[in-house]
Design a protein around this motif. Structure first.
Motif, mmCIF file in Angstrom:
data_model
loop_
_atom_site.group_PDB
_atom_site.id
_atom_site.type_symbol
_atom_site.label_atom_id
_atom_site.label_comp_id
_atom_site.label_asym_id
_atom_site.label_seq_id
_atom_site.Cartn_x
_atom_site.Cartn_y
_atom_site.Cartn_z
ATOM 1 N N UNK A 88 0.820 -1.217 0.000
ATOM 2 C CA UNK A 88 0.000 0.000 0.000
ATOM 3 C C UNK A 88 0.849 1.260 0.000
ATOM 4 N N UNK A 89 2.089 1.145 0.497
ATOM 5 C CA UNK A 89 2.996 2.297 0.517
ATOM 6 C C UNK A 89 3.773 2.473 -0.786
ATOM 7 N N UNK A 90 3.590 1.554 -1.717
ATOM 8 C CA UNK A 90 4.299 1.643 -2.984
ATOM 9 C C UNK A 90 5.747 1.176 -2.911
ATOM 10 N N UNK A 91 6.090 0.393 -1.889
ATOM 11 C CA UNK A 91 7.476 -0.048 -1.719
ATOM 12 C C UNK A 91 7.791 -1.323 -2.493
ATOM 13 N N UNK A 92 6.754 -1.974 -3.075
ATOM 14 C CA UNK A 92 6.953 -3.248 -3.753
ATOM 15 C C UNK A 92 6.697 -3.117 -5.254
ATOM 16 N N UNK A 93 7.380 -3.950 -6.002
ATOM 17 C CA UNK A 93 7.257 -3.941 -7.460
ATOM 18 C C UNK A 93 6.051 -4.778 -7.893
ATOM 19 N N UNK A 94 5.203 -4.241 -8.798
ATOM 20 C CA UNK A 94 4.143 -5.084 -9.352
ATOM 21 C C UNK A 94 4.771 -6.182 -10.205
ATOM 22 N N UNK A 124 5.972 -13.542 -1.042
ATOM 23 C CA UNK A 124 7.316 -13.376 -1.567
ATOM 24 C C UNK A 124 7.314 -12.193 -2.529
ATOM 25 N N UNK A 125 7.973 -11.118 -2.143
ATOM 26 C CA UNK A 125 7.904 -9.871 -2.891
ATOM 27 C C UNK A 125 9.267 -9.398 -3.357
ATOM 28 N N UNK A 126 9.225 -8.517 -4.352
ATOM 29 C CA UNK A 126 10.425 -7.860 -4.875
ATOM 30 C C UNK A 126 10.288 -6.365 -4.591
ATOM 31 N N UNK A 127 11.191 -5.783 -3.810
ATOM 32 C CA UNK A 127 11.083 -4.357 -3.510
ATOM 33 C C UNK A 127 11.339 -3.489 -4.745
ATOM 34 N N UNK A 128 10.744 -2.322 -4.778
ATOM 35 C CA UNK A 128 10.993 -1.393 -5.869
ATOM 36 C C UNK A 128 12.467 -1.001 -5.936
#
Length: 500
Positions: free
Chosen positions: A114-120, A331-335
């Protein structure tokens, strides 16, 4: 499962927990990091991965080395600290630390997405993730979406399985001529007879979670899931008549001494100690404690025998048991990652069928063997090299992994039999929560933990009588005011769209 103890070093620069470098260099931003040695390709970048805290050194783990060997990627593993992990994670993201892969809990994922810290990840998975697409449960993807875009690979874990069921001292039942109860009325009679004839606490339990308080009694009153669909809407379990009926029943048991009077302060370890020492006759046992509990009971009381009490029927003659179907990890990829494409290629390589199998249960003939179509661990090497393996998983094959995982419950006969007996008893009666596959919902993530604790504390007071049940409506009002109303509204907003 019991983790191996290993000394972890605290990174001064970041405060993240990480292990001593095994040949890897020192990152000026990350301090000391672990680097898994192996046949890493010189043309591939080093993947920097953030793990949740665990008490082991990643650089020494078989799974970490196997990942590098199988994927060709060298990986630097770092861990969040044991204390205040969310605060540290927020600091790391604010500093735009260049992690490539992160394993996140639901509230962590929701906040960062929600903070925009992760890559779509939609396009990246489409281009570089064929194994990811085939391995992940299609029903799970919605849980990893925010505003319609995928921001994580949802890890679903070991599939639907029930972990606990009530056990009773069969030798006492035989001595007193009692039959295994099938409903709460019969259960009351059994407990009352044990109290009168044996003068011990018939039933013991713990204060640890609301689920441990419910035990197998709650479902017999219709309490299974957090959320219940009523007239097309979601209401929380505390707003159902069943909850008050359950608490009334439990308060009766407590007042009559049929429940361990120390249940409101017992830990699960203390409750097990009371059961194995003969101070209590009935306990809801977790399969992972079955082996040690059986050994302790036989040591203290050589003639003692136990029997599982099948899940009890409700007033309509039906049985049900709650099965957790939530996403285990995101499992996420940060921006901030400079290796976004390579991160997805790395995650995709880990889900190659042969690689995924080895990362899950090791090599056939070395770590596991196949008997009658089932996977069995080869001990002690399975424990020595794979006990911490699940920490390295970044998504699982939802069709195959539950079978791989079951090797972990076949480490000893008592544990295996207890687990398998529970699953037989639970067949066709498992129910899952309506929000199990929902994406992280801000007002739910923000309020659930504190409201669960408030509910747990309040239930113990109602059961013990330190707070009379005449105050139940006041409890519900406070629950709503402290975030329950906002949580219910947000849950229903999602549910309304999910039904379409």
């Amino acid at each position: 499962m019991i983790k191996k103890a290993a000394l972890l070093l605290t990174v001064a620069a970041l405060g993240v927990t990480t292990a001593a470098c095994g040949g890897g260099g020192k990152d000026p931003q990350a301090g000391t990091a672990t680097s898994a040695p192996g046949n890493a390709s010189a043309t591939k970048p080093v993947i920097r991965q953030l793990l949740q805290y665990s008490n082991f050194d990643p650089s020494k783990e078989y799974t970490a080395k196997a990942i590098t060997e199988k994927t060709g990627y060298e990986v630097k593993y770092e861990m969040l600290p044991a204390e205040n992990p969310d605060e540290k994670l927020n600091l790391l993201m604010a500093n735009k630390e260049e992690y490539d892969v992160m394993k996140l809990g639901a509230p962590q994922f929701e906040k960062l997405a929600s903070q925009g810290a992760l890559e779509p990840l939609d396009d990246l998975i489409e281009k570089f993730g064929p194994n990811i697409k085939s391995a992940i449960d299609p029903a799970a993807w919605d849980s990893a979406k925010v505003n319609g875009k995928i921001y994580a690979i949802p890890e679903t874990g070991s599939g639907l399985a029930i972990g606990e069921e009530t056990v009773v001292r069969q030798d006492i039942m035989d001595e007193l001529g009692l039959k295994i109860p099938t409903n709460t009325d019969e259960f009351y009679t059994v407990l009352k007879t044990i109290k009168e004839k044996k003068n011990i606490a018939p039933y013991t339990g713990s204060k640890d979670t609301k689920e441990s308080i419910f035990g197998d009694i709650g479902p017999a009153f219709g309490i299974t899931t957090d959320w219940v669909v009523q007239d097309g809407k979601l209401i929380h379990q505390i707003e159902t008549p069943a909850m008050k009926e359950f608490l009334t029943y439990m308060n009766k048991l407590y007042k009559e001494g049929l429940i361990d009077q120390e249940m409101p302060i017992n830990t699960s370890a203390k409750a097990i100690e009371k059961f194995t020492s003969g101070k209590a006759a009935v306990y809801r046992l977790a399969y992972w404690n079955a082996g040690t509990t059986d050994k302790a009971l036989k040591k203290n009381l050589p003639d003692a025998k136990t029997t599982i009490v099948p899940f009890m029927k409700d007033k309509n003659g039906k049985t049900a048991v709650f099965a957790k179907a939530n996403i285990s990890w995101y499992i996420s990829v940060p921006k901030a990652s400079k290796n976004k494409e390579e991160a997805i290629k790395f995650l995709n390589a880990k889900l190659d069928p042969a690689t995924h199998k080895e990362l899950s249960i090791g090599k056939e003939g070395t770590h596991h063997e196949v008997k009658d179509g089932k996977y069995y661990p080869i001990l002690p090497i399975f424990n020595d090299e794979l006990n911490n393996g699940s920490s390295f998983l970044t998504g699982v094959d939802y069709k195959k992994y539950p079978d791989y995982w079951k090797a972990r419950v076949r480490k000893e006969p008592v544990l295996q039999k207890f687990f398998e007996d529970i699953q037989v008893n639970a067949k066709d009666i498992m129910v899952t929560d309506p929000l199990a596959k929902a994406p992280p919902i801000a007002d739910v993530s923000k309020n659930k933990q504190k409201l669960d604790k408030f509910q747990t504390d309040s239930m113990l007071k109602f059961i013990s009588g330190s707070d009379p049940l005449t105050n139940y409506d006041a409890f519900v009002s406070k629950w709503k005011a402290d975030g329950g109303e906002a949580m219910t509204k947000a849950a229903n907003e999602w549910y309304k769209t999910a039904k379409k």
